[in-house]
Each structure stands twice: as C-alpha cells, then as structure tokens.
Design an enzyme around this catalytic site. Sequence first.
Site, short mmCIF file in Angstrom:
data_model
loop_
_atom_site.label_atom_id
_atom_site.label_comp_id
_atom_site.label_asym_id
_atom_site.label_seq_id
_atom_site.Cartn_x
_atom_site.Cartn_y
_atom_site.Cartn_z
N CYS A 141 -4.55 12.33 12.97
CA CYS A 141 -5.32 11.09 12.93
C CYS A 141 -5.16 10.42 14.28
O CYS A 141 -4.50 10.97 15.16
CB CYS A 141 -4.86 10.20 11.79
N LYS A 159 0.84 -1.21 0.00
CA LYS A 159 0.00 0.00 0.00
C LYS A 159 0.87 1.25 0.00
O LYS A 159 0.64 2.18 -0.76
CB LYS A 159 -0.88 0.00 1.25
N ASN A 160 1.90 1.27 0.85
CA ASN A 160 2.70 2.48 0.99
C ASN A 160 3.64 2.73 -0.18
O ASN A 160 4.26 3.78 -0.27
CB ASN A 160 3.49 2.45 2.31
N ILE A 204 8.08 6.78 17.00
CA ILE A 204 7.72 7.52 15.76
C ILE A 204 6.46 8.37 15.94
O ILE A 204 6.45 9.54 15.59
CB ILE A 204 7.51 6.55 14.57
N ARG A 236 -8.54 -0.34 4.66
CA ARG A 236 -7.67 0.67 4.04
C ARG A 236 -6.36 0.05 3.58
O ARG A 236 -5.74 0.53 2.62
CB ARG A 236 -7.33 1.77 5.05
N ASP A 271 5.21 20.12 8.26
CA ASP A 271 6.22 21.18 8.18
C ASP A 271 7.42 20.79 7.31
O ASP A 271 7.98 21.62 6.60
CB ASP A 271 6.68 21.57 9.60
N LEU A 272 7.82 19.52 7.36
CA LEU A 272 9.01 19.11 6.59
C LEU A 272 8.72 19.09 5.09
O LEU A 272 9.59 19.42 4.27
CB LEU A 272 9.50 17.74 7.06
N ASP A 301 4.72 0.44 11.99
CA ASP A 301 3.51 -0.19 11.45
C ASP A 301 3.38 -1.66 11.87
O ASP A 301 2.38 -2.31 11.55
CB ASP A 301 3.49 -0.09 9.91
N ARG A 359 0.61 14.43 13.26
CA ARG A 359 1.12 14.29 11.90
C ARG A 359 1.23 15.61 11.13
O ARG A 359 0.48 15.88 10.19
CB ARG A 359 0.27 13.26 11.15
C1 UD1 Z 1 4.40 6.79 6.38
C2 UD1 Z 1 3.52 5.57 6.16
C3 UD1 Z 1 2.98 5.05 7.48
C4 UD1 Z 1 4.11 4.82 8.47
C5 UD1 Z 1 5.02 6.04 8.58
C6 UD1 Z 1 6.27 5.79 9.42
C7 UD1 Z 1 2.60 5.95 3.95
C8 UD1 Z 1 1.40 6.27 3.12
N1 UD1 Z 1 2.42 5.95 5.27
O1 UD1 Z 1 3.57 7.80 6.94
O2 UD1 Z 1 2.28 3.84 7.23
O3 UD1 Z 1 3.58 4.55 9.74
O4 UD1 Z 1 5.47 6.45 7.27
O5 UD1 Z 1 6.97 4.70 8.93
O6 UD1 Z 1 3.66 5.67 3.44
N2 UD1 Z 1 6.71 14.44 10.81
C9 UD1 Z 1 6.94 15.76 11.13
N3 UD1 Z 1 6.82 16.70 10.12
C10 UD1 Z 1 6.50 16.35 8.85
C11 UD1 Z 1 6.26 15.00 8.55
C12 UD1 Z 1 6.38 14.06 9.54
O7 UD1 Z 1 7.24 16.11 12.27
O8 UD1 Z 1 6.41 17.24 7.99
C13 UD1 Z 1 6.81 13.42 11.89
C14 UD1 Z 1 5.45 12.72 12.13
O9 UD1 Z 1 4.64 13.47 12.99
C15 UD1 Z 1 5.89 11.43 12.74
C16 UD1 Z 1 7.22 11.14 12.03
O10 UD1 Z 1 7.64 12.37 11.45
O11 UD1 Z 1 6.10 11.56 14.11
C17 UD1 Z 1 7.14 10.08 10.95
O12 UD1 Z 1 6.18 10.46 10.00
P1 UD1 Z 1 6.35 10.16 8.45
O13 UD1 Z 1 7.58 9.36 8.23
O14 UD1 Z 1 6.19 11.42 7.70
O15 UD1 Z 1 5.09 9.25 8.18
P2 UD1 Z 1 4.08 9.31 6.98
O16 UD1 Z 1 4.80 9.61 5.71
O17 UD1 Z 1 2.91 10.15 7.33
#
Ligand code: UD1
Length: 431
Positions: free
Chosen positions: A118, A22-23, A328, A398, A126-127, A306, A123
Amino acid sequence: MDKFIIKGGNTLSGEVEISSAKNAVLPIIAATILSGDKCTILNCPMLLDVYVICDVLRSLGAKVEIESKNSTVNIDTSNLSDNKPCGDLVRKMRGSFLIMGAMISRFGSFKISLPGGCNIGTRPIDLHLKGFKALGAKVKIDHGYVQVSAEKLIGDKIYLDYPSVGATENIIMASVLAKGETIIENVAQEPEIGDLINFLNKMGAKVKGIGTDTLKVTGVEYLHGAKHRPIYDRIEAGTFMIAAGITRSKMKINGINHEHIKPVIAKLSEMGMDIQLYNNGLIIDGRNELKPIDIKTMPYPGFPTDMQPQMMSLLSCVLGTSVVTETIFENRFMHIAELKRMGANIKIDGRSAVIEGINKLTGAQVKATDLRAGAALILAGLESDGETEIVDIYHIDRGYSGIEKKLGLLGAEIKRVKDSSLDEELKVKNQ
Ligand code: UD1
C-alpha cells in the site's frame, strides 16, 4: 467522490466523543468466524473498513446486520463456507487478511488473494505464514493467491522476528482451536491485541499474557458466541489532541484510556501543552507557546506510527527544528509533499524528516494519500491561512467516523463536498 473544504484559522472549543478503535474492531469481526454462534459488537464505529470486512464475511456466507443508528453489528457465521471467492474484497482492504487465521482454524484450509502493498510500504505477510507453518499448516503461494491448509493445527512454540500486530492477531486466531498449547514469543503488545484476546476469552478461548511479549494459548474444542464493546480509538483521540495543539485551543476529549495513549501525552506535554486527565478522558490546552521536539516511531508502548503524520502537521507550525524518524514503515512520508504545498518546510533524510517550523501554513489543494496522511492534512487545514481542499478523502473515511461532524461541533469550518465532476470522470473511465 467526496472532498473536504476547510477554512482555517478557527479556535476550537467544547467536547468530543471518541469512537471505538478501528484496529480493535477489524480483528474482532474476523474472530467471529471462529464460532458458529451469533456475536454482537456494541459501539461499533461506522467506518469504510468495517463495511468492507463485513462484506468479506457476507461473501463467505455470514449473516451480518449493521444497525448504524445504535452502532451495533450482529454477526451470524453459522452458514459460513470456505469455498466462496472473496478475492476482490481482500485486495480492497489489507486488514481483511486477518480472516486467514480464523478460517484455517474453523475449516482447516483457506485460499485468498495475497494482500498487496500500500502507499505506506510493501507490507509483507511472511510472519503470518511463519506462524501458520509452525502450527503444522502447509502454505502454497500461486498466481497471486495464498492457500493455507492443515488437517489439524497443533500447538507449538513460535518466535516472531518482529512484533507485527497483524501476524500476532492472525496466529492467535489460528491457535485458539489448535490441539495443545501454543507459545507465541516477541508478540506485538498493542492494546487492540489485548482487546481481541478479551473477546476470544469471552468466546471460551484460553489465552494468557495480555500486555506482555509472550502469549500462551491453550487450545479448546469449541468457541461460543459473545457480545463485546471494543476499546476506544487511541489514534482518533491522539488526532483530536493534536487538533487542540495546532489550533492553539482548549477542549475536552471523552473516551480515552490514558495508559493506551501515554507516548502521545508525553510528547505533547514535552512540547508545552497542558493536559489534565480525568476518569475516561482528558482536557487539553494548546494555548501555550509550543516547543519543537524529536519523535521516533516504535512498536507499542513506543510512539505510534499511526500518529506520525498528524504530529508532522503540528511540528510544521511550531517554530524551531524538530526531527521525526519513522522506523515501522519504509514509505510513510507521503504526506510531506502535500504539507509542503501548504508551505511546510520539511526535508527528508533517509528514514528521518527534519522540520523547520514556520509561523503559519497556507491553504492549498492537497490529496490524502493514505488514512493518517489524510488526517494530517485536515489538521494542517485547520491551522492554515485561507482555504484547503482535500481530495481522495475515502482514505480518511476508512478510519475516522464522521470526523467533519465532530470537528464542526468543536467550531471548525469543514464541509464535505460531493465532487460530481470526479464522479462523471470515473463513470466515463468505467464505461
Ligand atoms: C497494524 C495496524 C496499522 C498500524 C500498524 C503498526 C491494523 C488493522 N492495522 O497494521 O494501523 O500502522 O499495525 O502499528 O491493526 N511486517 C513484516 N512481515 C509480516 C508482517 C509485518 O515484515 O509478516 C512488517 C511490516 O512491513 C511493517 C512492520 O512489520 O514494517 C509492522 O507491521 P504490522 O505490525 O504487521 O502492521 P499491520 O498489522 O499491517
């Protein structure tokens, strides 16, 4: 609204086929926006999240054909437009924010609803936005919407403060058509990112550095269509490996890249499970006496967040004390309250959960609070004494394609039931 009814206690046996990830599929579908040509995704898992992101593309004017019989998705984005609203759909699935990078690459500007938090955490994005800004884009947040615009994206050096999966993918997609070279440092190294890069390179992009913490993207003028078969779903594979452990069974799992699932293999072996690898899969035997272990979730190649809820179900019925630390997501312990309803003995201490394993869980009425929490409850139900009823299983749909069918073929007693009373309740509410 459907629910699962599971009668626990069966031993499982036989073989199971793992679907594509899925990812991996979600960012790949988003990447089709980058070309005006036709793209084809083979062996695409038929999941709720896939249907939602396809609807997002349709709402923007793409032609999307889903051939569920042969698991193929054909996407033609030649008539895509950047001024059609798709706000509700984006709010429905956080992952659809992945279209942002591709949309600004192709159209120079795009506005969508800010993705909300969620059940597992706030989530932030900013990055993602930091990356777009570094490429010269202007970011405006207003009334719950985010608008990103740039006359021309220009390559630069970007350092991610945290190796976010989504931010890495979005910034790659924003930079493939940018002018010049983009260096992205401290990127996430999840295998699904490598798969996205392979797809983009098939389309004509120039991205180097798969599997390392630094990516080098050399911008190109144009991307053409491509055909791709995404990688196997390492999280689905891990879930079935735990199914073998929790039911003390032996089974064959086909469709695994061993490299991608190393931390899960390591931890289950440490617990005493016997795992034999072969070409594209493994044979796993959970019939030995299992030992408690400690787990800490980390970005890849660490133990995947996950897989944390599913591991928690297994450790709940392995005698002794185990400690699971979630680094995480800040709120990824929602399944604990549900597992406790099934008799699990778990205490939360900050970001850690201390599990005192018991002999047997007991069936109960529980609720899937998110996707992997739902998978954890299925696993607990397979082990439990008596019947387990899981509601809100749309979360499970999902990310798992026909999980009840796959488990049924292995000998589990699990059935999907339409809860018409819930549907009636919803109808009344919506009137
Ligand atoms: C993706 C996966 C999800 C998995 C996660 C971590 C998909 C569709 N989803 O989610 O299944 O659980 O990776 O392996 O691929 N963060 C920030 N700022 C940002 C973005 C992220 O602080 O701009 C933080 C998040 O709050 C979190 C951490 O980074 O604590 C990891 O998030 P991220 O790696 O971005 O996860 P997703 O891409 O949302």
